[in-house]
Enzyme design. Structure first.
Site, mmCIF file in Angstrom:
data_model
loop_
_atom_site.group_PDB
_atom_site.id
_atom_site.type_symbol
_atom_site.label_atom_id
_atom_site.label_comp_id
_atom_site.label_asym_id
_atom_site.label_seq_id
_atom_site.Cartn_x
_atom_site.Cartn_y
_atom_site.Cartn_z
ATOM 1 N NE ARG A 18 -2.274 -1.385 3.444
ATOM 2 C CZ ARG A 18 -2.567 -1.004 4.674
ATOM 3 N NH1 ARG A 18 -3.592 -0.213 4.892
ATOM 4 N NH2 ARG A 18 -1.838 -1.423 5.695
ATOM 5 C CB CYS A 647 -27.412 2.648 4.323
ATOM 6 S SG CYS A 647 -26.703 1.798 5.709
ATOM 7 C CG HIS A 698 -23.750 10.465 6.423
ATOM 8 N ND1 HIS A 698 -25.100 10.290 6.295
ATOM 9 C CD2 HIS A 698 -23.182 9.315 6.014
ATOM 10 C CE1 HIS A 698 -25.333 9.087 5.811
ATOM 11 N NE2 HIS A 698 -24.190 8.463 5.644
HETATM 12 N N1 GLN Z 1 -26.101 -1.926 12.915
HETATM 13 C C1 GLN Z 1 -25.121 -1.261 12.116
HETATM 14 C C2 GLN Z 1 -24.653 -0.011 12.840
HETATM 15 O O1 GLN Z 1 -25.435 0.579 13.527
HETATM 16 C C3 GLN Z 1 -25.688 -0.887 10.784
HETATM 17 C C4 GLN Z 1 -24.651 -0.264 9.879
HETATM 18 C C5 GLN Z 1 -25.115 -0.029 8.476
HETATM 19 O O2 GLN Z 1 -26.282 0.031 8.181
HETATM 20 N N2 GLN Z 1 -24.216 0.129 7.563
HETATM 21 O O3 GLN Z 1 -23.523 0.417 12.677
HETATM 22 ZN ZN ZN Z 2 -27.272 2.107 7.686
#
Ligand code: GLN
Ligand code: ZN
Length: 762
Positions: A18, A647, A698
């Site tokens: 890397r 997500c 985020h």
């Molecule tokens: N249960 C996971 C968290 O809360 C879900 C993460 C995800 O949806 N990417 O981190």
């Molecule tokens: Zn998520």
């Protein structure tokens, strides 16, 4: 006699250790100067070319190397620099700013490169974009390789059709115009290559595999225009990741070679070649070695395959290639890798794959006998691997083989379950919950490090995890959440955690692949039968539950997500692998239920991204994806509540699958979607439990009660109130503690406000 050559489409950039990643990151941190960065990257470029020379590849690509992402390179080359970056004067600063953002300008969007786990920077078209060539990247790479090694390379450029398809900022009716405005730039790039004496250029058009036949026809005209301007330059039109439906049209393109993927095409390219033949005057560039997976090739089988194709169509020339760029696999087997010999022997990374191509060429030109020993060795290695892959738990295997349709179905229908669960769970209206993880603080990460380095014993580490879990159970009680979670402090990664505890998975120390920019990942390897061996989450969940009167939600990663984020074995189907994982998770779900856990969430954030490229293949995938989920979750009692999480919100394209999962509750991201999804829900009500994310995880920003109230009120206009949940968009592991607590407090208040309003109107 058909002429046979080896050719490559692209090589990993990151370096065996890397080096590439490290050079970039230390430059960004200001720890090294630009000169050091440029010379390290230069070295990596040279090493990649050198490796391909050493592996005796006849047609080596250049121009696939990049400082960040090859799509971003192309955008910058055409001067597609968004307005917000135009005040930057230095080209390299501008380039990195587009990729990573600055304090004044957000970075360009990043998205998945077709159905791979590589992410590219989305080119942004703007009305003010001035189309011009800023520099000729493929030409520079070609000259660099020539100067360093005296080698004639094949410069690579992303094709016009693909480039526009991957971009954003325009309406559908502007596509033609944008394409036309790019034509002169492509001609200029290619003309300069032609003038420099380049023999072959590789034009990547993977987007053609999802193109309509009208598009394949229309794009042919573009290539006609281009070709007229560069008559002496040989063009390899390269497709990959699947077959092109309009094959008959494709093979009439005015180019000298056509690249087809014979690995990820589900046999369709072979069918087409057999049915319609292949033009005698073109080079057939045949993707015969898997460019996206890590398994050693069965050389004997591959040799017969390509021999058959050659016998069938008798092209004047064949290039043996990987099915796609090798960007998606690790650079080479690392000398320090410590894996079970039986597994290690069955693997083949970028460098080893090039060696396989060279062997195949030898077999074709000198006869199979010339590579007999290699054929036998490969077959033996794969056989050993297959033996090694066999599950060891005969009872579980028998049970899995005897599943019947009732094992994929909850005992009662949703409405009945809802009634039962409402009684047993005693939750308020609009229950609040989180998605699972809480901040992975510096202490959590350092504790894990200490434990991994054996500075801490298992007991010490467990004690730390318990302390952190308890602290967060108290915090959640204090905030007033309704369904609590244990916080996932014991997990670094939601797939790795389960992979390490299930049989059939292997983890490497050095097999890195680029995910995006300088970020590299080591996907788990599913080499064998996946089996449940011991409870994976029961201890942590039960401990958390012992601390509170409220319900604690168990937290698992779903079968489809585990599969999609791993390197899968290829001797059985993806569906079969998903079912094996699902069956193992089913045991975990049962163990949690037995231990008294009444709410269990099975996350499937990667379900949608596993969609096949061609829409015609979607139904089959979605069908087994939903079946897998149900296999893992259907054996529980009616009063156990199954949640899932994804997500993203706009699930219009997979809504039937969401229904089909038959989860009692689904929580999804929502806070950043702009009403469109609610309009959709208004027309197509979703009648099972639904939690729409009311705040963006985020960003560290703490949203106000009012903001979240708005989102809830809007949602309640279209969602039934007796099954609506209030939650953040996703897990909170990347957030800091203070902002997390503040945001969740506001969220709980917003839910209370909404309940009061409902009570008043009742
Ligand atoms: N249960 C996971 C968290 O809360 C879900 C993460 C995800 O949806 N990417 O981190
Ligand atoms: Zn998520």
């Amino acid at each position: 006699m058909t002429i046979v050559k080896t050719s490559n489409l692209g090589f990993p950039r990151i370096g065996l250790n890397r080096e590439w990643k490290k050079a970039l990151e230390s430059y960004w941190k200001g720890q090294t100067d630009r000169e050091t960065l440029l010379s390290t990257l230069d070295e990596q470029f040279s090493t990649a070319i050198k490796t391909q020379i050493d592996q005796q590849i006849d047609v080596i690509p250049s121009g696939d190397f990049t400082f960040y992402d090859h799509v971003l390179d192309t955008a910058v080359m055409f001067n597609w620099i968004p307005e917000r970056f135009r005040s930057l004067k230095d080209p390299l600063d501008t380039y990195f700013a587009m990729a990573r953002g600055t304090k004044d300008a957000v970075s360009s969007e990043m998205t998945k490169w077709f159905n791979t786990n590589y992410h590219y920077i989305v080119p942004e078209y703007e009305k003010s974009t001035e189309f011009k060539l800023t520099h000729n990247k493929p030409l520079e790479a070609y000259e660099k390789a020539k100067k360093a090694f005296g080698v004639e390379t094949k410069p690579v450029v992303i094709g016009l059709y693909t480039f526009v398809s991957l971009s954003k900022g325009y309406e559908a009716n502007e596509v033609k115009e944008i394409q036309q405005r790019l034509v002169p730039l492509y001609i200029q790039v290619l003309k300069e290559l032609e003038e420099a004496g380049v023999k072959w250029v590789q034009i990547d058009e993977p987007a053609l595999v999802t193109a309509s036949s009208e598009d394949v026809k229309a794009v042919k005209e573009i290539y006609q225009t281009i070709k007229e301007s560069v008559p002496a330059l040989n063009i390899l039109l390269q497709t990959y990741f699947d077959s092109v439906d309009a094959y008959e049209e494709l093979i009439t393109y005015p180019v000298e070679a056509i690249g087809l993927d014979f690995v990820h095409d589900q046999g369709r390219n072979l069918d087409q070649v057999k049915k319609h033949g292949f033009p005698k005057d073109k080079v057939l560039a045949a993707g015969v070695i898997d460019g996206r997976n890590i398994w050693r090739s069965d050389l004997g089988e591959r040799l017969s395959f390509i021999s058959e194709v050659i016998a069938d169509v008798q092209p004047k020339e064949v290039w043996l290639q990987p099915s796609s760029s090798l960007l998606h696999v690790p650079v080479a087997k690392h000398p320090s890798e410590q894996l079970e010999e039986k597994l290690l022997n069955g693997l083949s990374y970028a460098t080893e794959k090039l060696a396989e191509l060279t062997l195949l060429k030898e077999g074709l030109t000198k006869g199979a006998a010339a590579i007999d020993a290699d054929i036998t060795e490969a077959a033996q290695a794969l056989l050993t691997l297959k033996e090694f892959a066999k599950g060891t738990n005969a009872d579980l295997t028998a049970e899995r083989n005897n599943l019947s349709s009732k094992d994929f179905k909850r005992p009662a229908a949703f409405e009945e379950r809802l009634r039962i669960q409402n009684e047993s769970l005693e939750l308020p209206l609009l229950p609040t919950t989180t998605i699972g993880s809480f901040p992975q603080s510096a202490e959590v990460r350092s504790a894990r490090q200490k434990w991994r380095k054996n500075e801490w014993t298992d007991a010490e580490y467990d004690e730390f995890i318990q302390k952190e879990t308890k602290r967060w159970i108290d915090i959640q009680e204090e905030i007033g959440l309704d369904v609590l979670v244990h916080g996932e402090f014991e997990r670094t990664d939601m797939v790795e955690y389960f992979g390490e505890k299930l049989a059939g998975f292997a983890f490497t120390k050095f097999a890195w692949v680029q995910s995006y920019g300088s970020r590299c990942v080591k996907p788990p390897i599913i080499y064998g039968d996946v089996e449940f061996t011991e409870p994976m989450t029961v201890k942590e969940t039960v401990y958390a539950q012992s601390l509170t009167e409220k319900k604690v939600k168990g937290m698992l990663t779903g079968p489809v997500t585990i599969l999609n984020w791993s390197f899968p074995r290829t001797d059985i189907s993806r569906k079969d692998i998903a079912f094996q994982i699902a069956f193992a998770l089913r045991k975990e779900v049962e163990a949690l239920e037995k231990a008294g856990i009444q709410v269990i969430q099975v996350d499937e954030p990667a379900l949608r991204e596993g969609l096949p490229l061609k829409e015609s293949d979607w139904a089959e995938y979605l069908n087994w994806a939903a079946e897998s989920f149900r296999l893992s979750t259907s054996s529980v009692q009616n009063d156990t509540q199954i949640h899932t999480h994804m997500c993203y919100s706009n699930f219009e394209d997979i809504v039937d699958t969401i229904e089909d999962l038959d989860a009692d509750v689904i929580t999804i991201e929502h806070s950043r979607s702009h009403g469109g999804f609610l309009d959709y829900l208004e027309k197509h009500p979703y009648l099972k439990g639904l939690g729409l994310g009311v705040y963006d995880i985020h960003s560290p920003r703490v949203p106000s009660v009012e903001e979240m109230s708005h989102i809830i009120d809007d949602a309640l206009n279209v969602c039934p109130t007796d099954r609506f949940w209030v939650n953040p968009d996703c897990g909170l592991k990347t957030r800091q503690e203070p902002e997390t607590i503040a945001a969740l407090k506001n969220m709980v208040t917003a839910a209370e406000v909404a309940r009061k309003k409902l009570a008043q109107h009742a």
